[in-house]
Write a protein that holds these residues in place. Structure first.
Motif, mmCIF file in Angstrom:
data_model
loop_
_atom_site.group_PDB
_atom_site.id
_atom_site.type_symbol
_atom_site.label_atom_id
_atom_site.label_comp_id
_atom_site.label_asym_id
_atom_site.label_seq_id
_atom_site.Cartn_x
_atom_site.Cartn_y
_atom_site.Cartn_z
ATOM 1 N N ILE A 30 0.891 -1.160 0.000
ATOM 2 C CA ILE A 30 0.000 0.000 0.000
ATOM 3 C C ILE A 30 0.929 1.208 0.000
ATOM 4 C CG2 ILE A 30 -1.839 1.222 1.222
ATOM 5 C CD1 ILE A 30 -2.214 -1.339 2.933
ATOM 6 N N ARG A 31 0.868 2.054 -1.013
ATOM 7 C CA ARG A 31 1.709 3.252 -1.043
ATOM 8 C C ARG A 31 0.850 4.464 -0.711
ATOM 9 N NH1 ARG A 31 4.064 1.355 -6.534
ATOM 10 N NH2 ARG A 31 5.289 -0.411 -5.764
ATOM 11 N N ILE A 32 1.330 5.294 0.190
ATOM 12 C CA ILE A 32 0.546 6.425 0.689
ATOM 13 C C ILE A 32 1.383 7.692 0.611
ATOM 14 C CG2 ILE A 32 -0.618 7.377 2.743
ATOM 15 C CD1 ILE A 32 -0.594 4.293 3.709
ATOM 16 N N GLY A 33 0.869 8.731 -0.024
ATOM 17 C CA GLY A 33 1.605 9.998 -0.045
ATOM 18 C C GLY A 33 1.026 10.963 -1.055
ATOM 19 N N ASN A 34 1.698 12.115 -1.187
ATOM 20 C CA ASN A 34 1.221 13.160 -2.089
ATOM 21 C C ASN A 34 1.692 12.969 -3.525
ATOM 22 O OD1 ASN A 34 -0.540 14.918 -1.041
ATOM 23 N ND2 ASN A 34 0.949 16.417 -0.329
ATOM 24 N N ASP A 35 2.595 12.041 -3.731
ATOM 25 C CA ASP A 35 3.249 11.953 -5.027
ATOM 26 C C ASP A 35 3.164 10.537 -5.597
ATOM 27 O OD1 ASP A 35 4.617 10.921 -2.959
ATOM 28 O OD2 ASP A 35 6.423 12.139 -3.216
ATOM 29 N N VAL A 36 2.222 9.764 -5.096
ATOM 30 C CA VAL A 36 2.150 8.350 -5.481
ATOM 31 C C VAL A 36 1.837 8.198 -6.970
ATOM 32 C CG1 VAL A 36 0.884 6.193 -5.101
ATOM 33 C CG2 VAL A 36 1.527 7.614 -3.160
ATOM 34 N N LEU A 37 0.880 8.993 -7.459
ATOM 35 C CA LEU A 37 0.497 8.852 -8.870
ATOM 36 C C LEU A 37 1.475 9.562 -9.801
ATOM 37 C CD1 LEU A 37 -3.398 9.120 -8.663
ATOM 38 C CD2 LEU A 37 -1.982 7.073 -8.915
ATOM 39 N N ALA A 38 2.277 10.469 -9.235
ATOM 40 C CA ALA A 38 3.277 11.154 -10.062
ATOM 41 C C ALA A 38 4.354 10.175 -10.533
ATOM 42 C CB ALA A 38 3.913 12.290 -9.265
ATOM 43 N N ASP A 39 4.517 9.075 -9.795
ATOM 44 C CA ASP A 39 5.507 8.060 -10.170
ATOM 45 C C ASP A 39 4.911 7.165 -11.272
ATOM 46 O OD1 ASP A 39 7.458 6.169 -10.378
ATOM 47 O OD2 ASP A 39 7.641 5.814 -8.210
ATOM 48 N N THR A 40 4.926 7.673 -12.490
ATOM 49 C CA THR A 40 4.250 6.985 -13.589
ATOM 50 C C THR A 40 4.950 5.666 -13.935
ATOM 51 O OG1 THR A 40 5.489 8.330 -15.142
ATOM 52 C CG2 THR A 40 3.275 9.084 -14.599
ATOM 53 N N ALA A 41 6.258 5.623 -13.748
ATOM 54 C CA ALA A 41 6.992 4.393 -14.063
ATOM 55 C C ALA A 41 6.556 3.267 -13.128
ATOM 56 C CB ALA A 41 8.490 4.632 -13.941
ATOM 57 N N ALA A 42 6.354 3.623 -11.860
ATOM 58 C CA ALA A 42 5.929 2.605 -10.888
ATOM 59 C C ALA A 42 4.560 2.057 -11.267
ATOM 60 C CB ALA A 42 5.896 3.203 -9.486
#
Ligand code: ADP
Ligand code: ZN
Length: 356
Positions: A15-27
């Motif tokens: 579970i990834r939680i934070g303000n920039d989770v979706l900004a990591d498009t490669a992930a």
């Protein structure tokens, strides 16, 4: 960004939680292992967040389904629509489904992923606080029938949960508060330390403070992940996550469409469970009061509206999934942080708290 691992017998997922989770498009792209993906979302969410997800998956063959919002869409007709779209896509066993939305989208997408070719990968991208701390974690998927909520479903775990806090900025305030009820539930049921933390920080959460939200969601997910890893299919401990829920489901069905939101009904249900525990001398009355005060500060209701009939509510409670052959089994508590399952609760005692 925080990461919490849900560890199960067969596999585990983050579970990834934070303000920039979706900004990591490669992930995100790396979670789609095959060539095909199907994104399912609703009309309120799509304009805000769908383009970024589609852009992140440029290198894949991506289809999108956008449903109208609302619980009434979580049904077998929509489920069949998803199956037909997958068939038209000629989706193979390595297709990935992506749930972009609240609990409604997550439950429907998860159930579709459980059923297509007997189970394919799916990613949860929860956009409500309630979905971030509760429904997106743990693998319960389902659709509703007219005769009841979540009656057709499966246990099917996602491959990842991506909780991006920036999506909460567009969430209606009432939905945010309803999600806080489930956050408070973890403190009330399992963790008095977390409950005290919430008493200090609830206003920050209402103001969408990043540090506060990260902490509250992480702690909630850690509890959920722990319980789910010890009791994936709800044979015992997982039932404790239903604190307040037998009351809440009775309130929700009795009110019909357009009444309280689920989280609001859970807030009232937890207060009733706490008051009943105090009446039965299982727990201090002061703890029930502390719970009520925190829920009020979170902008949540804490008592039944006068128009709800207590006899009718009791009838509904007896039909609850947790009731075993007619005897009422409830989640009560011994005080803050100490929920427990109680069988054979007296109907007279229940009626007494229901009628205030
Ligand atoms: P829940 O997660 O509480 O089960 P739903 O899936 O029904 O809730 O979503 C609640 C409502 O909020 C729906 O109308 C949905 O379209 C809307 N919604 C969900 N996430 C967002 C968001 N991030 N921004 C704006 N509206 C949202
Ligand atoms: Zn709930």
């Amino acid at each position: 960004m925080r990461q919490i691992q849900v560890s199960l017998a067969k596999r585990s997922y983050p579970i990834r939680i934070g303000n920039d989770v979706l900004a990591d498009t490669a992930a995100l792209a790396s979670l789609v292992m095959g060539k095909q993906a199907l994104i399912i979302t609703d009309e309120n969410i799509a304009p805000f967040y769908l383009p970024a997800i589609q852009a992140a998956l440029q290198s894949k063959t991506v289809q999108t389904l956008i449903f109208p919002p609302g619980e009434q869409e979580k049904n077998l007709v929509r489920f069949t629509e998803v199956m037909h779209v997958l068939a038209e896509m000629k989706a193979s066993r390595d297709v990935t489904l992506i749930a972009l939305g609240g609990g409604v989208v997550g439950d429907l997408t998860g159930f579709a992923a459980a059923c297509w070719m007997r189970g394919v990968r799916f990613i949860q991208i929860p956009t409500t606080l309630l979905a971030m701390v509760d429904s997106s974690v743990g693998g319960k998927t389902a659709v509703d029938l007219e005769s009841g909520k979540n009656l057709v479903g499966a246990f099917h775990q996602p491959v990842a949960v991506l909780a991006d806090l920036t999506t909460l900025k567009t969430l209606p305030e009432r939905e945010l508060k309803a999600g806080l009820a489930e956050v408070i539930k973890y403190g009330a049921a399992f963790d008095v330390g977390f409950f005290s933390w919430l008493e200090k920080h609830v206003e920050e959460l209402l103001a969408l403070d990043e540090t506060g939200l990260t902490e509250a969601i992480s702690r909630s997910c850690r509890h959920k992940a722990g319980v789910v890893s010890r009791d994936e299919t709800e044979q015992g401990e997982r039932m404790l996550l239903n604190l307040g829920h037998t009351f809440a489901h009775a309130i929700e069905t009795e009110q019909g469409y357009g009444g309280f939101l689920h989280g609001e009904a859970v807030a009232i249900g937890m207060c009733l469970a706490a008051r009943l525990s105090a009446q039965l001398k299982r727990a201090p009355a002061a703890d029930a009061e502390r719970l009520g005060n925190l829920l009020k500060r979170a902008g949540l209701p804490t008592s039944l509206p006068a128009e709800l009939d207590s006899e009718a509510l009791l009838m509904r409670m007896k039909l609850d999934k947790k009731a075993l052959s007619g005897s009422l089994r409830l989640i009560l508590w011994r005080g803050l942080g100490r929920a427990d399952v109680v069988a054979d609760v007296s109907e007279t005692a229940i009626l007494r708290v229901l009628s205030g």
